[in-house]
Design a protein around this motif. Structure first.
Motif, PDB file in Angstrom:
ATOM      1  N   THR A 100       0.664 -11.714  14.076  1.00 47.81           N
ATOM      2  CA  THR A 100       0.726 -13.053  14.662  1.00 47.81           C
ATOM      3  C   THR A 100       1.743 -13.923  13.930  1.00 47.81           C
ATOM      4  N   ASN A 126       5.084 -12.318  15.407  1.00 48.46           N
ATOM      5  CA  ASN A 126       5.263 -12.198  16.855  1.00 48.46           C
ATOM      6  C   ASN A 126       4.625 -13.318  17.662  1.00 48.46           C
ATOM      7  N   LEU A 178       2.670 -12.887  21.284  1.00 51.09           N
ATOM      8  CA  LEU A 178       2.934 -11.490  21.641  1.00 51.09           C
ATOM      9  C   LEU A 178       2.169 -10.509  20.760  1.00 51.09           C
ATOM     10  N   LEU A 193      -0.359  -8.047  22.326  1.00 51.30           N
ATOM     11  CA  LEU A 193       0.157  -6.841  22.962  1.00 51.30           C
ATOM     12  C   LEU A 193       0.773  -5.876  21.952  1.00 51.30           C
ATOM     13  N   THR A 194       1.571  -6.424  21.019  1.00 48.20           N
ATOM     14  CA  THR A 194       2.237  -5.544  20.058  1.00 48.20           C
ATOM     15  C   THR A 194       1.228  -4.853  19.149  1.00 48.20           C
ATOM     16  N   PRO A 213       9.597  -8.860  17.322  1.00 58.45           N
ATOM     17  CA  PRO A 213       9.097  -8.942  18.705  1.00 58.45           C
ATOM     18  C   PRO A 213       9.935  -8.139  19.690  1.00 58.45           C
ATOM     19  N   VAL A 214       9.269  -7.356  20.508  1.00 54.86           N
ATOM     20  CA  VAL A 214       9.832  -6.601  21.627  1.00 54.86           C
ATOM     21  C   VAL A 214      10.899  -5.599  21.174  1.00 54.86           C
ATOM     22  N   THR A 229       9.645  -3.046  18.577  1.00 51.85           N
ATOM     23  CA  THR A 229       8.759  -2.041  19.173  1.00 51.85           C
ATOM     24  C   THR A 229       9.551  -1.006  19.951  1.00 51.85           C
TER      25      THR A 229
END
Length: 279
Positions: free
Chosen positions: A80, A83, A86, A89-90, A178-179, A182
């Motif tokens: 947290t 991200n 998000l 989800l991650t 973030p994103v 991953t």
């Protein structure tokens, strides 16, 4: 310094573009999905999975429940910070990845290694590659490709090594980004997964270490494009065991297509030479 940074960025972008183009042209990313369709339509290949289904499903469910119960909350709290929203989800993806890795280590070392080998060889036999399979195991007569599999001369699947575990945990911090992080994590995992899926093929071809490295290097983009969807499929809770087998089928289908291409290439060259002489 800024100019040098720009040059490096441009070089990296160009290299990434070339690898992406090669990956798309190879069509290797389709084989995990072809493996699903081929497996479903060929009941004879189900036997190895069915023989290991109950203990493997039990292991997969147990590992996934344990990981979500004891590791989701603390990891979500950490992610947290990096991200934000998000992280929900991650963290789910991260826990699934961790569960998949633990499950893979346990199942492929103690439960399904023989079953995956039989699935790979059985798929090759179903594609009429008896001569290839017979280089490393006995092949019986009959019409059922799995039932035809006899004694194995040498086992190809190396057990999960400490280096692989270390490499996995080195990649884990990428999930803090973030994103993009991953996505990078999945790509790196896929890059390793692709060649590993052909461990049996390399053995059947009797490649030594140098030959194997050269073979993989020429097809690195293709192996990565195969590995990424294969890794994502095996990350699915519980169903990951099913996709372990379909990915094995997909890898065998790819190997059989390679064999057909290599066997027809000499004939094509001979025809071209004859055509030149005729002229």
């Amino acid at each position: 310094m800024s100019e040098r940074v720009k040059e490096v960025a441009v070089e990296e972008f160009q290299q990434a573009k070339i690898l992406t183009r090669d990956a798309v042209r190879s069509g290797a990313y389709l084989y995990p999905f072809r493996g699903i369709l081929y497996f479903i339509s060929h009941r004879s290949l189900w036997k190895p999975l069915l023989n290991k289904l109950f203990p493997t499903l039990s292991l997969g469910i147990g590992v996934t429940i344990f990981m979500f119960a004891f590791t989701y909350v603390p990891q979500a709290a950490i992610l947290t910070v990096f991200n934000g929203p998000l992280a929900i989800l991650t963290t789910i993806f991260l826990v699934l990845s961790e569960s998949s890795t633990i499950f893979s280590v346990l199942s492929k070392n103690f439960l399904i290694d023989d079953a995956l080998l039989d699935t790979f060889d059985g798929t090759l036999l179903s594609r009429n590659l008896t001569s290839l399979v017979s280089t490393e195991r006995q092949v019986k007569s009959g019409s059922d490709p799995v039932a035809k599999l006899g004694k194995i001369m040498k086992r190809p699947f190396a057990r999960f090594t400490p280096e692989a575990i270390i490499r996995y945990f080195i990649y884990l911090p990428l999930n803090f980004i973030p994103v993009v992080g991953t996505a990078m994590f999945v790509i790196l995992q896929g890059r390793k997964f692709g060649p590993t899926a052909h461990a049996r093929y390399f053995q059947l071809k009797r490649m030594d270490g140098r030959q194997k490295e050269e073979f993989i290097a020429k097809r690195q983009a293709a192996y990565t494009s195969f590995g990424v969807p294969a890794v994502l499929l095996e990350l699915i809770p519980v169903l990951g065991i099913f996709f372990s087998f379909t990915n094995t089928v997909g890898a065998a289908l790819w190997a059989s297509d390679m064999e057909q291409t290599s066997s027809t290439s000499p004939n094509l060259r001979e025809q071209a030479e004859l055509a030149k002489k005729a002229e």
